[in-house]
Enzyme design. Structure first.
Site, PDB file in Angstrom:
ATOM      1  N   SER A  43       0.813  -1.219   0.000  1.00 32.68           N
ATOM      2  CA  SER A  43       0.000   0.000   0.000  1.00 32.68           C
ATOM      3  C   SER A  43       0.843   1.264   0.000  1.00 32.68           C
ATOM      4  O   SER A  43       0.313   2.364  -0.029  1.00 32.68           O
ATOM      5  CB  SER A  43      -0.921   0.003   1.226  1.00 32.68           C
ATOM      6  N   SER A  44       2.180   1.123   0.035  1.00 27.35           N
ATOM      7  CA  SER A  44       3.027   2.319   0.164  1.00 27.35           C
ATOM      8  C   SER A  44       4.412   2.059  -0.448  1.00 27.35           C
ATOM      9  O   SER A  44       4.849   0.907  -0.559  1.00 27.35           O
ATOM     10  CB  SER A  44       3.167   2.634   1.660  1.00 27.35           C
ATOM     11  N   GLY A  45       5.071   3.123  -0.860  1.00 28.42           N
ATOM     12  CA  GLY A  45       6.494   3.063  -1.229  1.00 28.42           C
ATOM     13  C   GLY A  45       6.858   2.013  -2.272  1.00 28.42           C
ATOM     14  O   GLY A  45       6.238   1.924  -3.344  1.00 28.42           O
ATOM     15  N   ARG A  66      -1.706  -3.492   6.778  1.00 26.60           N
ATOM     16  CA  ARG A  66      -2.664  -3.433   7.892  1.00 26.60           C
ATOM     17  C   ARG A  66      -3.793  -2.437   7.619  1.00 26.60           C
ATOM     18  O   ARG A  66      -4.961  -2.744   7.768  1.00 26.60           O
ATOM     19  CB  ARG A  66      -1.938  -3.023   9.181  1.00 26.60           C
ATOM     20  N   LYS A  70      -5.376   2.938   3.519  1.00 24.39           N
ATOM     21  CA  LYS A  70      -4.219   3.070   2.616  1.00 24.39           C
ATOM     22  C   LYS A  70      -4.303   2.037   1.485  1.00 24.39           C
ATOM     23  O   LYS A  70      -3.922   2.304   0.343  1.00 24.39           O
ATOM     24  CB  LYS A  70      -2.906   2.877   3.401  1.00 24.39           C
ATOM     25  N   ASP A  92      -1.996  -8.057   9.816  1.00 26.43           N
ATOM     26  CA  ASP A  92      -0.717  -7.698  10.415  1.00 26.43           C
ATOM     27  C   ASP A  92       0.176  -8.930  10.267  1.00 26.43           C
ATOM     28  O   ASP A  92      -0.220 -10.027  10.684  1.00 26.43           O
ATOM     29  CB  ASP A  92      -0.920  -7.351  11.900  1.00 26.43           C
ATOM     30  N   SER A 169      15.139  -7.237   1.277  1.00 21.92           N
ATOM     31  CA  SER A 169      16.135  -6.966   2.305  1.00 21.92           C
ATOM     32  C   SER A 169      16.480  -5.488   2.201  1.00 21.92           C
ATOM     33  O   SER A 169      15.598  -4.636   2.044  1.00 21.92           O
ATOM     34  CB  SER A 169      17.337  -7.892   2.097  1.00 21.92           C
ATOM     35  N   TYR A 183      17.475  -3.315  12.789  1.00 19.03           N
ATOM     36  CA  TYR A 183      17.029  -3.414  11.391  1.00 19.03           C
ATOM     37  C   TYR A 183      17.965  -4.340  10.605  1.00 19.03           C
ATOM     38  O   TYR A 183      17.525  -5.242   9.891  1.00 19.03           O
ATOM     39  CB  TYR A 183      17.004  -2.011  10.798  1.00 19.03           C
ATOM     40  N   LYS A 187      17.304  -7.923   8.665  1.00 16.97           N
ATOM     41  CA  LYS A 187      17.567  -8.110   7.234  1.00 16.97           C
ATOM     42  C   LYS A 187      18.656  -9.168   6.990  1.00 16.97           C
ATOM     43  O   LYS A 187      18.590  -9.919   6.019  1.00 16.97           O
ATOM     44  CB  LYS A 187      17.934  -6.776   6.579  1.00 16.97           C
TER      45      LYS A 187
END
Ligand SMILES: NC(=O)C1=CN([C@@H]2O[C@H](COP(=O)(O)OP(=O)(O)OC[C@H]3O[C@@H](n4cnc5c(N)ncnc54)[C@H](OP(=O)(O)O)[C@@H]3O)[C@@H](O)[C@H]2O)C=CC1
Ligand SMILES: CCCCCCCCCCCCCCCC(=O)[C@@H](N)CO
Length: 322
Positions: A43-45, A66, A70, A92, A169, A183, A187
């Site tokens: 839903s984004s990016g 989630r 969006k 989720d 990743s 983070y 990854k």
């Protein structure tokens, strides 16, 4: 041609031929036209760009995230730009039961792209355990859940053509950098998952990919940049950003050609050669480059580390003075 030239040429040809013979898994192509591509974080990016690109190439697309609002906005924007309707599903990724239900309701998946992700750059000392568990829970454990939910159907699929499982990743899944401990750990974890999983699913003609994007212009990055510790910004300053569309195109092309490692820019190529380790390589030309250039690329890596540690030393020295 002198004797020495001839010897070198013979050695090069011998190496290329032997690499072509030994490389496993074999090269493959994964068609996406008219196939079902399931994208988490769609839903984004980067995920939204991937969904748009896959829809434009004629795939049937489902996106999972989630926030239903969006998701609906994403669906409408893809409809406007491609004229194609994508399916949306809310879950989720930390909730395995919800993920299983979502995957089952979406129908047989040909290309699973685990792209969802969360990132917060803080020093380990400053992070709450809850924050660390969130990042690893969403990025790494969430991907395990998706694989487990999708694998059953993928193995039983009626369409026996090759299929794909891809993990988003980051370059931070190849190198750890100040402020990104949790983070990076999530990854790097994806790499372990991908390497082992590829051996488990190769007999079912399922092919695993790992994508390593640099900073990419997305709502997530804009938010992250407001929180970066100063040293994180200093160390990452020299590395360039890409657009979500560029990363999406590289990703889909990499998936279609069955690449295990998918890098997105020149720095990414260097990082992939420098960290090739025990990951599969299907291209004998890339394998040749890895064998011949890994020494000099290790030197380049040490130069990068030298500049990073020098920045850290300078930063601490300046802080002591003030
Ligand atoms: N942008 C960058 O600089 C880079 C990003 N990446 C990786 O690319 C991926 C996408 O990043 P980007 O596009 O920037 O991220 P965004 O923050 O723009 O989008 C993240 C997406 O993931 C979804 N998502 C987040 N948490 C969950 C969850 N618990 N369950 C289900 N869906 C979730 C979000 O929807 P919702 O919140 O509604 O759930 C949203 O759709 C991530 O894995 C990221 O680590 C890698 C390298 C660079
Ligand atoms: C062989 C030597 C080559 C060395 C090149 C080293 C370059 C490293 C640059 C790291 C940049 C980090 C991008 C983070 C993307 C990301 O995931 C975040 N945007 C999330 O917050």
């Amino acid at each position: 041609m002198s004797g020495a030239d001839l010897l070198i040429l013979t050695l090069i040809i011998l190496l290329l031929v032997s690499l072509k013979l030994i490389l496993r898994p074999h090269p493959t192509r994964i068609p996406i036209k008219s196939r079902h591509v399931f994208i988490t974080g769609g839903s984004s990016g980067i995920g939204l760009a991937l969904a748009r690109e896959a829809a434009a190439e004629g795939a049937r697309v489902t996106i999972l995230a989630r926030d239903m609002k969006k998701l609906e906005q994403a669906k409408a924007s893809i409809q406007v730009s491609t004229g194609t309707e994508v399916d949306i599903v809310s879950a989720d990724v930390r909730d395995f039961h919800a993920v299983k239900t979502a995957v089952e309701s979406a129908g047989e998946i040909d290309v699973l792209i685990c792209n969802h992700g969360t990132f917060l750059p803080y020093e380990v000392e400053k992070m709450e355990m809850k924050g660390i568990e969130d990042i690893i829970g969403v990025n790494l454990v969430g991907s395990f859940g998706l694989v487990k939910a999708a694998l059953v159907g993928m193995k039983k699929r009626k369409d026996r053509r090759p299929v794909s499982i891809a993990f988003m990743s980051s370059q931070l899944g190849q190198v750890g950098i100040y402020g990104y401990a949790a983070y990076s750990a999530s990854k790097f974890g994806l790499r372990g998952l991908a390497e082992a999983l590829q051996q488990e699913v190769i007999a079912d003609d399922i092919h695993v990919s790992l994508i390593f994007p640099p900073d990419t212009d997305t709502p997530g990055l804009a938010e992250e940049k407001t929180r970066r510790p100063q040293l994180t910004s200093i160390i990452t300053a020299s590395s360039g950003a890409m657009t979500a569309d560029e990363v999406a195109k590289k990703t889909l092309n990499g998936i279609k050609s069955g690449s295990f490692f998918i890098h997105c820019n020149f720095e990414g190529v260097l990082l992939s050669i420098g960290t090739a380790g025990m990951s599969p390589q299907r291209s004998y030309l890339m394998a040749f480059v890895e064998v011949i250039f890994s020494g000099v690329i290790r030197f380049v890596a040490l130069c990068f580390l030298w500049t990073w540690y020098r920045s850290i030393e300078k930063w601490h020295a300046k802080r002591k003075r003030t």
